[in-house]
Enzyme design. Sequence first.
Site, PDB file in Angstrom:
ATOM      1  N   HIS A   1       7.682  -1.003 -11.481  1.00 44.38           N
ATOM      2  CA  HIS A   1       8.205  -2.127 -10.706  1.00 44.38           C
ATOM      3  C   HIS A   1       8.004  -1.866  -9.218  1.00 44.38           C
ATOM      4  O   HIS A   1       7.830  -0.722  -8.801  1.00 44.38           O
ATOM      5  CB  HIS A   1       9.699  -2.336 -10.992  1.00 44.38           C
ATOM      6  CG  HIS A   1      10.538  -1.176 -10.545  1.00 44.38           C
ATOM      7  ND1 HIS A   1      10.776  -0.076 -11.343  1.00 44.38           N
ATOM      8  CD2 HIS A   1      11.167  -0.928  -9.373  1.00 44.38           C
ATOM      9  CE1 HIS A   1      11.525   0.793 -10.689  1.00 44.38           C
ATOM     10  NE2 HIS A   1      11.770   0.319  -9.486  1.00 44.38           N
TER      11      HIS A   1
ATOM     12  N   HIS B   1       4.413  -0.921  -2.927  1.00 44.42           N
ATOM     13  CA  HIS B   1       3.880   0.161  -3.756  1.00 44.42           C
ATOM     14  C   HIS B   1       4.676   0.293  -5.043  1.00 44.42           C
ATOM     15  O   HIS B   1       5.856  -0.038  -5.096  1.00 44.42           O
ATOM     16  CB  HIS B   1       3.922   1.496  -2.991  1.00 44.42           C
ATOM     17  CG  HIS B   1       5.301   2.051  -2.857  1.00 44.42           C
ATOM     18  ND1 HIS B   1       6.192   1.586  -1.911  1.00 44.42           N
ATOM     19  CD2 HIS B   1       5.955   3.003  -3.564  1.00 44.42           C
ATOM     20  CE1 HIS B   1       7.334   2.243  -2.038  1.00 44.42           C
ATOM     21  NE2 HIS B   1       7.225   3.101  -3.027  1.00 44.42           N
TER      22      HIS B   1
END
Length: 190
Positions: A47, A133
């Site tokens: 995630h 990221h």
Amino acid sequence: MTSRAVRLFFSVPVTDEARSGASGALRAMKRAAGDAPLSWTKDEQLHFTLAFLGEQPESALPRLREAAAPCAALRAFDLTLSGAGAFPDARRPRVLWMGAEQGARELEDLAACLARGLRSAGFALEKRPFRAHLTVARVRPGGERGASRALGAAPPGEIARMRVDRLSLMQSQLSPQGAKHALVDEIRLA
């Protein structure tokens, strides 16, 4: 009666379709790292963390939903997973990540919207600027060479593509086997 504390964060989960591409890249990185002491993120837990809230009383959940509600006005968007890197840098890797290319600016806008709402509702957030990221591994002491090999094995260019159409409030439960994440609430984007 006191409200129990729960460990919470807002995120954009990797979709099932994009997870298969990310998983393939992760397999190549794991093979290259060999038995180096790296703690890899489970595929199902990939995630983009937008805001980490830490321990919060359960009674804060309505305020969290309210703080995030304005972000529902933002439009859904496409995002590509692309490239890999390390924090703080490749010479001293502590965290390995996959990046975002197309959609990175929209993800930053979503994180900024969320941060504004959370701060105005009185929640404390990290001061570091948001960087799009996916954390894929944590590097333990002695794992630097393996981390370097893993980064070298990350595929160049687009790894996967996904549609970002929701923001998820997640609970993280820590255990000796690693963290388990459970969905608490979801906010759909326009």
